[in-house]
Scaffold this motif. Structure first.
Motif, PDB file in Angstrom:
ATOM      1  N   MET A   1       0.844  -1.208   0.000  1.00  0.00           N
ATOM      2  CA  MET A   1       0.000   0.000   0.000  1.00  0.00           C
ATOM      3  C   MET A   1       0.880   1.260   0.000  1.00  0.00           C
ATOM      4  O   MET A   1       1.897   1.294   0.690  1.00  0.00           O
ATOM      5  CB  MET A   1      -0.899  -0.014   1.247  1.00  0.00           C
ATOM      6  N   ASP A   2       0.485   2.259  -0.750  1.00  0.00           N
ATOM      7  CA  ASP A   2       1.156   3.563  -0.763  1.00  0.00           C
ATOM      8  C   ASP A   2       1.270   4.064   0.692  1.00  0.00           C
ATOM      9  O   ASP A   2       0.258   4.099   1.413  1.00  0.00           O
ATOM     10  CB  ASP A   2       0.264   4.511  -1.609  1.00  0.00           C
ATOM     11  N   PRO A   3       2.497   4.443   1.146  1.00  0.00           N
ATOM     12  CA  PRO A   3       2.646   4.862   2.553  1.00  0.00           C
ATOM     13  C   PRO A   3       1.745   6.039   2.935  1.00  0.00           C
ATOM     14  O   PRO A   3       1.310   6.159   4.091  1.00  0.00           O
ATOM     15  CB  PRO A   3       4.131   5.240   2.655  1.00  0.00           C
ATOM     16  N   ARG A   4       1.405   6.904   1.961  1.00  0.00           N
ATOM     17  CA  ARG A   4       0.531   8.045   2.272  1.00  0.00           C
ATOM     18  C   ARG A   4      -0.887   7.550   2.586  1.00  0.00           C
ATOM     19  O   ARG A   4      -1.567   8.054   3.476  1.00  0.00           O
ATOM     20  CB  ARG A   4       0.478   9.017   1.084  1.00  0.00           C
ATOM     21  N   VAL A   5      -1.312   6.527   1.829  1.00  0.00           N
ATOM     22  CA  VAL A   5      -2.640   5.947   2.079  1.00  0.00           C
ATOM     23  C   VAL A   5      -2.621   5.253   3.443  1.00  0.00           C
ATOM     24  O   VAL A   5      -3.558   5.389   4.247  1.00  0.00           O
ATOM     25  CB  VAL A   5      -3.026   4.946   0.957  1.00  0.00           C
ATOM     26  N   GLN A   6      -1.519   4.551   3.706  1.00  0.00           N
ATOM     27  CA  GLN A   6      -1.384   3.816   4.967  1.00  0.00           C
ATOM     28  C   GLN A   6      -1.495   4.768   6.179  1.00  0.00           C
ATOM     29  O   GLN A   6      -2.213   4.491   7.135  1.00  0.00           O
ATOM     30  CB  GLN A   6      -0.015   3.138   4.978  1.00  0.00           C
ATOM     31  N   GLN A   7      -0.798   5.895   6.053  1.00  0.00           N
ATOM     32  CA  GLN A   7      -0.804   6.880   7.136  1.00  0.00           C
ATOM     33  C   GLN A   7      -2.216   7.466   7.345  1.00  0.00           C
ATOM     34  O   GLN A   7      -2.701   7.577   8.465  1.00  0.00           O
ATOM     35  CB  GLN A   7       0.176   7.994   6.773  1.00  0.00           C
ATOM     36  N   PHE A   8      -2.860   7.791   6.239  1.00  0.00           N
ATOM     37  CA  PHE A   8      -4.217   8.343   6.311  1.00  0.00           C
ATOM     38  C   PHE A   8      -5.169   7.317   6.931  1.00  0.00           C
ATOM     39  O   PHE A   8      -5.976   7.631   7.815  1.00  0.00           O
ATOM     40  CB  PHE A   8      -4.684   8.751   4.906  1.00  0.00           C
ATOM     41  N   MET A   9      -5.033   6.065   6.498  1.00  0.00           N
ATOM     42  CA  MET A   9      -5.932   5.021   6.994  1.00  0.00           C
ATOM     43  C   MET A   9      -5.700   4.739   8.483  1.00  0.00           C
ATOM     44  O   MET A   9      -6.634   4.368   9.188  1.00  0.00           O
ATOM     45  CB  MET A   9      -5.779   3.735   6.171  1.00  0.00           C
ATOM     46  N   ALA A  10      -4.464   4.920   8.940  1.00  0.00           N
ATOM     47  CA  ALA A  10      -4.189   4.693  10.367  1.00  0.00           C
ATOM     48  C   ALA A  10      -5.015   5.674  11.208  1.00  0.00           C
ATOM     49  O   ALA A  10      -5.597   5.304  12.239  1.00  0.00           O
ATOM     50  CB  ALA A  10      -2.698   4.855  10.638  1.00  0.00           C
ATOM     51  N   THR A  11      -5.125   6.915  10.749  1.00  0.00           N
ATOM     52  CA  THR A  11      -5.922   7.920  11.475  1.00  0.00           C
ATOM     53  C   THR A  11      -7.406   7.548  11.423  1.00  0.00           C
ATOM     54  O   THR A  11      -8.117   7.630  12.431  1.00  0.00           O
ATOM     55  CB  THR A  11      -5.737   9.313  10.813  1.00  0.00           C
ATOM     56  N   ILE A  12      -7.865   7.163  10.225  1.00  0.00           N
ATOM     57  CA  ILE A  12      -9.291   6.804  10.070  1.00  0.00           C
ATOM     58  C   ILE A  12      -9.639   5.632  10.991  1.00  0.00           C
ATOM     59  O   ILE A  12     -10.679   5.636  11.668  1.00  0.00           O
ATOM     60  CB  ILE A  12      -9.584   6.428   8.587  1.00  0.00           C
ATOM     61  N   LYS A  13      -8.763   4.624  11.030  1.00  0.00           N
ATOM     62  CA  LYS A  13      -9.046   3.440  11.860  1.00  0.00           C
ATOM     63  C   LYS A  13      -9.030   3.789  13.348  1.00  0.00           C
ATOM     64  O   LYS A  13      -9.853   3.295  14.113  1.00  0.00           O
ATOM     65  CB  LYS A  13      -8.034   2.326  11.554  1.00  0.00           C
ATOM     66  N   ALA A  14      -8.108   4.670  13.749  1.00  0.00           N
ATOM     67  CA  ALA A  14      -8.034   5.051  15.163  1.00  0.00           C
ATOM     68  C   ALA A  14      -9.281   5.849  15.571  1.00  0.00           C
ATOM     69  O   ALA A  14      -9.793   5.700  16.683  1.00  0.00           O
ATOM     70  CB  ALA A  14      -6.774   5.881  15.407  1.00  0.00           C
ATOM     71  N   LYS A  15      -9.788   6.662  14.658  1.00  0.00           N
ATOM     72  CA  LYS A  15     -10.949   7.509  14.979  1.00  0.00           C
ATOM     73  C   LYS A  15     -12.269   6.753  14.896  1.00  0.00           C
ATOM     74  O   LYS A  15     -13.273   7.173  15.464  1.00  0.00           O
ATOM     75  CB  LYS A  15     -11.032   8.667  13.973  1.00  0.00           C
ATOM     76  N   ASN A  16     -12.283   5.673  14.102  1.00  0.00           N
ATOM     77  CA  ASN A  16     -13.539   4.947  13.857  1.00  0.00           C
ATOM     78  C   ASN A  16     -13.335   3.456  14.111  1.00  0.00           C
ATOM     79  O   ASN A  16     -13.452   2.637  13.194  1.00  0.00           O
ATOM     80  CB  ASN A  16     -13.998   5.168  12.399  1.00  0.00           C
ATOM     81  N   PRO A  17     -13.004   3.094  15.357  1.00  0.00           N
ATOM     82  CA  PRO A  17     -12.624   1.699  15.620  1.00  0.00           C
ATOM     83  C   PRO A  17     -13.745   0.705  15.329  1.00  0.00           C
ATOM     84  O   PRO A  17     -14.915   0.992  15.579  1.00  0.00           O
ATOM     85  CB  PRO A  17     -12.272   1.708  17.119  1.00  0.00           C
TER      86      PRO A  17
END
Ligand code: NDP
Length: 446
Positions: A1-17
């Motif tokens: 996965m593109d590291p930029r997508v990975q970083q963005f998704m980490a925030t989304i997952k943390a905010k919307n568990p």
């Protein structure tokens, strides 16, 4: 996965568990959009992607009702008002026991892009409840709908938020919901779409999603000088979308060989014709029975617990639910010669399955483009309600057909790669994004 997508998704997952379907829908969009946003920094500075993934408002409420035995039942109701940058929130209501916050947020998120693609002024929303209409009497469904609307009515309105049908919500449920809204507000307005023809509904609305997904398949095939005539088509589901996709494919000369419900599917190698389709419609819309009865009536095979994708076909049209095609099934479809997938349901293919279709460079039309005909025709119903003037069947169908052609053109514009391959995923995501993003920038930080 593109590291930029990975970083963005980490925030989304943390905010919307725990909201797996929401993560999946956002990731698919982020993969298309992050490279596009890098090339167009105004969207980056305004943090549009971060804002678009956060609902403007989430409403969760109790829905108590009395069953036929006089016992109190309690369900949970939801409305996700995702984005109103380009128009009032618009999107269906789903009644299914699996409904939860994550599923409705994925659907509301998809709806924002889809509604923008239609070119009509509609924002995105979605709602529903974990109520299971299966096995309930008409009176129980009515009491549930009345209780659900007794809370929902204060949040919606013809210029605010206009719900429609989805899984488990057809003409019967829209009728009960509309009746209760009217009683509470003392107003006859276009607050819901999918209404009956005699009381503000639009001709072609019931047909629109299935017809539209078929028109979209036709447009995709035409880019390779091909057409639907003579093609073998596997369709999943046997509800609203599946029924009218089947009808349109038959009309355009294709052969539909499967129909399914959540218990299994039937395989009819001779093809479902108009008479057999009438049987399915009566079975599902009136008697509310199981698809197995088709196999008993017509003496064809019924495969319990299986999905149609094991059958060899030219075109696959998933029209049941999310994640109904996994990686193995996608590989099998491609191996068996499938050249086109047009999605009637929302997010029916897993991320891995989408990867298989894109790698094989088959014609793959994602739901947010291919099934947008339903909400587009809901938009036309809203217009007719505002004008208080109904259009003819031909007029609405022609408008629907034109909208599907335009959505296809937008996908081609934003999704054509240097090699000439049309990536409809990128096309739909970027094409749907631009209008909403520009409107959000114009309206300031709200
Ligand atoms: P319906 O309730 O009319 O039909 C749903 C069909 O899918 C039924 O055959 C149902 O079988 C089957 N199904 C539902 N859940 C599952 C499951 N978990 N596993 C297997 N099969 C399942 O719904 P619609 O036809 O309106 O909607 C179908 C899809 O199309 C959904 O993804 C919806 O979001 C999407 N869609 C609908 C639009 C519309 O205008 N209605 C617009 C755009 C998209 P069973 O009877 O056994 O439950």
């Amino acid at each position: 996965m593109d590291p930029r997508v990975q970083q963005f998704m980490a925030t989304i997952k943390a905010k919307n568990p725990g909201e797996n379907e929401f993560h999946q829908a956002v990731q698919e969009v982020a993969e298309s959009l992050i490279p596009f946003i890098e090339e167009n920094p105004k969207y980056k500075h305004a943090k549009i992607l971060e804002r678009i993934a956060e609902p403007e408002r989430t409403i969760i409420f109790r829905v108590p009702w009395l069953d036929d035995k006089g016992e109190v039942q309690i369900n949970r109701g939801f409305r996700i008002e995702m984005n109103s940058a380009i128009g009032p929130y618009k999107g269906g209501l789903r009644l299914h026991p699996t409904v939860n916050l994550g599923i409705l947020k994925f659907l509301a998120f998809e709806q924002v892009f889809k509604n923008s693609l239609t070119t009509l002024p509609m924002g995105g929303g979605k709602g529903g409840s974990d109520f299971d209409p299966k096995g309930k009497s008409d009176n129980e469904v009515m009491r549930f709908c009345q209780s659900f609307m007794s809370e929902l009515f204060r949040h919606i309105g013809a210029d605010t938020d206009v719900p429609a049908g989805d899984i488990g919500v057809g003409g019967r449920e829209i009728g009960f919901l509309f009746g209760q809204y009217k009683r509470l507000k003392n107003e006859f307005t276009g607050v819901l779409t999918g209404k009956g023809i005699e009381w503000g509904g639009s001709l072609i609305r019931p047909e629109a999603t299935g017809y539209g997904a078929t028109y979209f398949a036709q447009e995709m095939l035409s880019t390779r000088g091909d057409k639907l005539k003579g093609k073998v088509v596997c369709i999943s589901g046997s509800g609203n979308v599946a029924q009218y996709a089947t009808e349109k494919v038959i009309e355009l000369g294709g052969k539909v060989v499967t129909s399914s419900d959540s218990n299994g599917f039937i395989y009819d190698p001779k093809g479902i014709d108009a008479e057999k389709l009438n049987f399915i419609m009566e079975l599902k819309n009136v008697r509310r029975g199981r698809i197995k009865e088709y196999a008993e009536k017509y003496g064809v095979e019924y495969l319990e617990g299986e999905r149609p994708w094991i059958i060899k076909c030219d075109i696959a049209m998933p029209c049941a639910t999310q994640n109904e095609i996994n990686e193995e099934e996608a590989k099998l479809l491609v191996k068996n010669g499938c050249i086109c997938v047009s999605e009637g349901s929302n997010m029916p293919s897993t991320i891995e399955a989408v990867g298989v279709f894109l790698n094989a460079q088959i014609l793959y039309g994602p739901g947010k483009a291919a099934n947008a005909g339903g909400v587009a025709t809901s938009g036309l119903e809203m217009t007719q309600n505002s004008m208080r003037l109904p259009w003819s069947r031909e007029e609405v169908d022609e408008k629907l057909h034109t909208i599907m052609k335009n959505i296809h053109k937008t996908c081609v514009k934003y999704g054509t790669k240097d090699s000439g391959f049309i990536n409809y995923v990128d096309g739909a995501n970027i094409g749907g994004f631009v209008k909403v993003a520009n409107a959000m920038i114009a309206q300031g930080v709200v």
